[in-house]
Design a protein around this motif. Structure first.
Motif, PDB file in Angstrom:
ATOM      1  N   ASP A   1       0.860  -1.118  -0.208  1.00  0.00           N
ATOM      2  CA  ASP A   1      -0.196   0.040   0.097  1.00  0.00           C
ATOM      3  C   ASP A   1       0.544   1.501   0.263  1.00  0.00           C
ATOM      4  N   VAL A   2       2.056   1.373  -0.077  1.00  0.00           N
ATOM      5  CA  VAL A   2       2.873   2.751  -0.710  1.00  0.00           C
ATOM      6  C   VAL A   2       3.570   1.886  -1.480  1.00  0.00           C
ATOM      7  N   ASP A   3       4.026   2.088  -2.747  1.00  0.00           N
ATOM      8  CA  ASP A   3       4.933   2.110  -3.947  1.00  0.00           C
ATOM      9  C   ASP A   3       5.139   2.474  -4.739  1.00  0.00           C
ATOM     10  N   ASP A   4       6.531   3.256  -6.023  1.00  0.00           N
ATOM     11  CA  ASP A   4       5.922   3.960  -6.464  1.00  0.00           C
ATOM     12  C   ASP A   4       4.449   4.036  -7.765  1.00  0.00           C
ATOM     13  N   PRO A   5       4.403   2.814  -8.061  1.00  0.00           N
ATOM     14  CA  PRO A   5       3.143   2.979  -8.767  1.00  0.00           C
ATOM     15  C   PRO A   5       1.884   3.304  -8.544  1.00  0.00           C
TER      16      PRO A   5
ATOM     17  N   LEU B   1       1.492   5.717  -6.673  1.00  0.00           N
ATOM     18  CA  LEU B   1       2.453   6.616  -6.016  1.00  0.00           C
ATOM     19  C   LEU B   1       1.983   7.719  -7.623  1.00  0.00           C
ATOM     20  N   GLU B   2       2.560   6.454  -8.783  1.00  0.00           N
ATOM     21  CA  GLU B   2       2.261   7.942 -10.028  1.00  0.00           C
ATOM     22  C   GLU B   2       0.884   7.354 -10.167  1.00  0.00           C
ATOM     23  N   ARG B   3       0.067   6.602  -9.629  1.00  0.00           N
ATOM     24  CA  ARG B   3      -1.400   6.401  -9.616  1.00  0.00           C
ATOM     25  C   ARG B   3      -2.408   7.645 -10.105  1.00  0.00           C
ATOM     26  N   ALA B   4      -2.246   7.946  -8.625  1.00  0.00           N
ATOM     27  CA  ALA B   4      -2.359   8.846  -6.844  1.00  0.00           C
ATOM     28  C   ALA B   4      -2.309  10.609  -7.828  1.00  0.00           C
ATOM     29  N   ILE B   5      -1.187  10.511  -8.386  1.00  0.00           N
ATOM     30  CA  ILE B   5      -0.668  11.532  -9.388  1.00  0.00           C
ATOM     31  C   ILE B   5      -1.901  11.922 -11.047  1.00  0.00           C
ATOM     32  N   ARG B   6      -1.858  11.010 -11.290  1.00  0.00           N
ATOM     33  CA  ARG B   6      -2.479  10.842 -12.777  1.00  0.00           C
ATOM     34  C   ARG B   6      -3.578  10.613 -12.627  1.00  0.00           C
ATOM     35  N   ASP B   7      -4.505  10.311 -11.834  1.00  0.00           N
ATOM     36  CA  ASP B   7      -5.877  10.445 -11.170  1.00  0.00           C
ATOM     37  C   ASP B   7      -6.409  11.989 -10.071  1.00  0.00           C
ATOM     38  N   GLY B   8      -5.282  12.566  -9.803  1.00  0.00           N
ATOM     39  CA  GLY B   8      -5.661  13.289  -9.006  1.00  0.00           C
ATOM     40  C   GLY B   8      -6.168  12.991  -7.617  1.00  0.00           C
ATOM     41  N   LYS B   9      -5.931  11.981  -6.915  1.00  0.00           N
ATOM     42  CA  LYS B   9      -6.487  11.211  -5.824  1.00  0.00           C
ATOM     43  C   LYS B   9      -4.832  11.209  -4.713  1.00  0.00           C
ATOM     44  N   ASP B  10      -5.514  11.491  -3.800  1.00  0.00           N
ATOM     45  CA  ASP B  10      -4.679  11.343  -2.407  1.00  0.00           C
ATOM     46  C   ASP B  10      -4.760   9.288  -2.387  1.00  0.00           C
ATOM     47  N   TRP B  11      -2.931   9.804  -2.102  1.00  0.00           N
ATOM     48  CA  TRP B  11      -3.341   7.764  -2.303  1.00  0.00           C
ATOM     49  C   TRP B  11      -3.209   6.993  -1.526  1.00  0.00           C
ATOM     50  N   VAL B  12      -3.092   7.817  -0.313  1.00  0.00           N
ATOM     51  CA  VAL B  12      -3.746   6.448   0.794  1.00  0.00           C
ATOM     52  C   VAL B  12      -5.169   6.560   0.703  1.00  0.00           C
ATOM     53  N   GLU B  13      -6.101   7.581   0.387  1.00  0.00           N
ATOM     54  CA  GLU B  13      -7.369   7.276  -1.028  1.00  0.00           C
ATOM     55  C   GLU B  13      -7.076   6.251  -1.520  1.00  0.00           C
ATOM     56  N   LEU B  14      -6.868   6.582  -2.127  1.00  0.00           N
ATOM     57  CA  LEU B  14      -6.687   5.632  -3.535  1.00  0.00           C
ATOM     58  C   LEU B  14      -6.332   4.403  -2.806  1.00  0.00           C
ATOM     59  N   ALA B  15      -5.046   3.925  -2.050  1.00  0.00           N
ATOM     60  CA  ALA B  15      -5.140   2.316  -1.308  1.00  0.00           C
ATOM     61  C   ALA B  15      -6.237   2.075  -0.861  1.00  0.00           C
TER      62      ALA B  15
ATOM     63  N   ALA C   1       2.023  -2.696   3.673  1.00  0.00           N
ATOM     64  CA  ALA C   1       3.213  -2.800   3.800  1.00  0.00           C
ATOM     65  C   ALA C   1       3.306  -1.490   4.785  1.00  0.00           C
ATOM     66  N   VAL C   2       2.633  -0.485   4.727  1.00  0.00           N
ATOM     67  CA  VAL C   2       2.977   0.850   5.751  1.00  0.00           C
ATOM     68  C   VAL C   2       2.917   0.408   7.411  1.00  0.00           C
ATOM     69  N   GLU C   3       1.999  -0.618   7.642  1.00  0.00           N
ATOM     70  CA  GLU C   3       2.077  -1.279   9.084  1.00  0.00           C
ATOM     71  C   GLU C   3       3.013  -1.812   9.376  1.00  0.00           C
ATOM     72  N   ALA C   4       3.308  -2.645   8.489  1.00  0.00           N
ATOM     73  CA  ALA C   4       5.276  -3.402   8.702  1.00  0.00           C
ATOM     74  C   ALA C   4       6.180  -2.611   8.834  1.00  0.00           C
ATOM     75  N   ILE C   5       6.017  -1.614   8.000  1.00  0.00           N
ATOM     76  CA  ILE C   5       7.236  -0.716   8.485  1.00  0.00           C
ATOM     77  C   ILE C   5       8.426  -1.016  10.099  1.00  0.00           C
TER      78      ILE C   5
ATOM     79  N   GLU D   1       6.883  12.940  -1.657  1.00  0.00           N
ATOM     80  CA  GLU D   1       6.470  11.719  -1.506  1.00  0.00           C
ATOM     81  C   GLU D   1       6.392  11.209  -0.067  1.00  0.00           C
ATOM     82  N   PRO D   2       5.894  10.393   0.487  1.00  0.00           N
ATOM     83  CA  PRO D   2       5.281   9.537   2.107  1.00  0.00           C
ATOM     84  C   PRO D   2       6.811   9.013   2.702  1.00  0.00           C
ATOM     85  N   SER D   3       7.289   9.685   3.356  1.00  0.00           N
ATOM     86  CA  SER D   3       8.436   8.567   4.008  1.00  0.00           C
ATOM     87  C   SER D   3       7.804   8.685   6.017  1.00  0.00           C
ATOM     88  N   TRP D   4       8.352   7.549   6.009  1.00  0.00           N
ATOM     89  CA  TRP D   4       8.447   7.457   7.890  1.00  0.00           C
ATOM     90  C   TRP D   4       9.752   7.397   8.827  1.00  0.00           C
ATOM     91  N   ASP D   5       9.725   6.939   9.640  1.00  0.00           N
ATOM     92  CA  ASP D   5      11.481   7.917  10.156  1.00  0.00           C
ATOM     93  C   ASP D   5      12.005   5.935  10.493  1.00  0.00           C
TER      94      ASP D   5
END
Length: 409
Positions: free
Chosen positions: A84-88, A90-104, A129-133, A209-213
Motif C-alpha cells: 500500500d505504498v510503492d512507486d506505481p 504513487l504515480e497512479r494517484a498523481i495521474r488520477d488526482g487522488k490522495d494515495w492513501v485514499e486510492l489504496a 506495507a505501511v503497518e509493517a514498516i 513523497e510519503p516517508s517514515w522514520d
C-alpha cells in the motif's frame, strides 16, 4: 489491516491426498508434506486497478492449495500482504488526482469485496506495507550492519553477492535478470551500485513523497522485496511450505526475497516450494495495468455475471498455463454452472463416492482443476442421461464442489 469473511468449507467423507505441485526452484514436481499446520505466503496486490482477472486467477490457484490442505485435515496458516505504498501506486494517484492513501484504501476494499464474492478463503494475517514498516527497519539495519547491504546517496541496497544461494529460485542468467530488473521496478543502470542487480531495501525520503522514520536509516520508505520478507518472517518464520504468486514475480521479487531472508537468518531455504500461476491475456496481450487491457471482477459482477461462473472460468484453465480471456470462455462457464446446478437439484442421482476421489486426485496432481471439472461434468452427464437412485449423491456432489473447488451450487 483486516481481510475478508471466510465462507464455510464443508467436510467431506474420508481424507484428501497430499499435494504434488510444480516447484519453480527445482523445476520439477514436489510432494508437499506440511506438519499439522501448513504455512503459505502469497504476495498481494499493489492496490490500484483491482481486481483484474490476472489477480483473480492467481488467488484462485492458491485458494485451491488451501482447500487441498484442509481436506487432509490440516490447519492452514495463510499470510498475504498489500503493497500500500510503492512507486506505481504513487504515480497512479498523481495521474488520477487522488490522495494515495485514499486510492489504496478504496482499491483494497474493492479487492476484499471481489474475494468475498468469489468465495476465496481469506488469509489469517492480511498485512499492509505501511503497518509493517516498524518491523522492516530493524531488518534493513541488520543487513547493513552485517555487510549484506550498503548505502548509496542515502538509499540502502542489498548486495546479492551476500547470499550464496542467489539465483536458485529463478535460475535465470545475468542478462535475463538485468532485463527483468529494469522492467519490474529495479534500477540496474544506477551508477555506484556494487552489482547492477542489487535491489533497494530503503529509499531515502524524496520531496513530495510519503516517508517514515527509519531510525538509523533516516526518513524514507521500504523497498518492495523486504516488505514481504519482514511480514513472512514475522508470521511464518523460515522454511514455510509455499511461497506463491504470479509467474511475473519469479524475478526479481521472489528471488530477491529469498536472498534477503537467507542473508538475514543464515538459514536455507526461505520457502520449501515456490509456486507460480500463469498470466491471463486479453486480445492477444498479457493483461497489465500499464497496457490498460484489463477485465475486472467488479465490472462483471455489476453486469450481473454470477461470481460462481467467473470462478469456473478460472478453474477451466490449469493454474500454471497462460491463457486468454474471451467472452466465449465465460459463456462456457455460465453454461457449465447451469448444467451442474440442474444436476444437483434432483432428489437423487448416480453414486458420487467415486467422484469425490476423482476430484481429490485431480487437485492433488499439481492442482489439475480442469480434470476436476471434467469429473463433475461426467457425473452431471450420467445424471442427465440415466439418473440414479442414490438420494445422498446430489448433496455430496454439491459439498465436494463447494469444499474443493469453492463453487456454491
Amino acid at each position: 489491516m483486516h481481510a475478508w469473511p471466510a465462507s464455510e468449507v464443508p467436510a467431506l467423507p474420508g481424507k484428501g491426498r497430499d499435494l504434488r505441485i510444480h516447484d519453480t526452484a527445482t523445476g520439477g514436481r514436489v510432494t508437499l508434506d506440511p506438519g499439522p499446520v501448513a504455512r503459505i505466503y502469497v504476495c498481494g496486490i499493489t492496490p490500484y486497478d483491482a481486481t483484474h482477472m490476472g489477480h483473480a486467477a492467481t488467488y484462485n490457484a492458491f485458494d485451491l492449495v488451501q482447500r487441498v490442505w484442509l481436506d487432509t485435515k490440516r490447519q492452514v496458516h495463510y499470510v498475504q500482504n498489500v503493497t500500500d505504498v510503492d512507486d506505481p501506486l504513487l504515480e497512479r494517484a498523481i495521474r488520477d488526482g487522488k490522495d494515495w492513501v485514499e486510492l489504496a484504501e478504496g482499491e483494497t476494499a474493492l479487492f476484499r469485496e471481489d474475494m468475498t464474492a468469489l468465495r476465496l478463503l481469506p488469509p489469517k494475517h492480511y498485512i499492509g506495507a505501511v503497518e509493517a514498516i516498524p518491523g522492516i527497519v530493524p531488518l534493513v539495519e541488520r543487513l547493513r550492519d552485517a555487510g549484506a547491504a550498503y548505502e548509496l546517496e542515502g538509499d540502502v541496497y542489498f548486495s546479492v553477492e551476500s547470499d550464496p544461494h542467489f539465483g536458485e529460485v529463478s535460475h535465470y542468467d545475468a542478462a535475463a535478470m538485468k532485463a527483468l530488473s529494469a522492467e519490474r521496478g529495479g534500477d540496474p543502470e544506477r551508477p555506484g551500485k556494487k552489482n547492477p542487480l542489487d535491489p533497494m531495501l530503503w529509499m531515502a525520503a524524496r520531496e513530495g513523497e510519503p516517508s517514515w522514520d527509519g531510525a538509523s536509516l533516516g526518513r524514507g520508505r521500504p523497498g518492495w522485496h523486504i516488505e514481504c520478507v519482514a511480514i513472512a518472517l514475522d508470521h511464518l518464520g523460515m522454511g514455510f511450505d509455499v511461497q506463491g504468486g504470479g509467474s511475473d514475480l519469479i524475478f526479481p521479487h521472489h528471488e530477491m526475497g529469498a536472498s534477503h531472508a537467507q542473508a538475514l537468518t543464515g538459514e536455507y531455504p526461505f520457502a520449501k516450494a515456490y509456486v507460480h500461476a500463469g498470466m491471463v491475456a486479453l486480445d492477444g496481450q498479457k493483461m497489465s495495468k500499464s497496457k490498460g487491457n484489463l477485465v475486472f471482477v467488479s465490472k462483471l459482477r455489476r453486469d450481473g455475471v454470477d461470481p460462481a461462473a467467473i470462478r469456473l472460468t478460472l478453474l477451466a484453465h490449469h493454474y500454471r498455463a497462460d491463457w486468454e480471456w474471451t467472452d466465449q470462455v465465460l459463456q462456457d462457464a455460465v453454461e457449465r454452472l447451469g448444467r451442474w446446478r440442474a444436476a444437483v437439484s434432483r432428489p437423487d442421482g448416480p453414486s458420487a463416492d467415486a467422484l469425490v476421489e476423482e476430484v481429490r486426485e485431480a487437485l492433488a496432481n499439481d492442482l489439475d482443476a480442469p480434470a476436476a471439472l471434467a469429473a463433475v461434468d461426467r457425473w452431471a452427464e450420467r445424471q442427465d442421461a440415466d439418473g440414479g437412485t442414490d438420494e445422498a449423491a446430489p448433496g455430496l456432489v454439491s459439498r465436494t464442489v463447494d469444499a474443493l473447488l469453492g463453487v456454491a451450487l
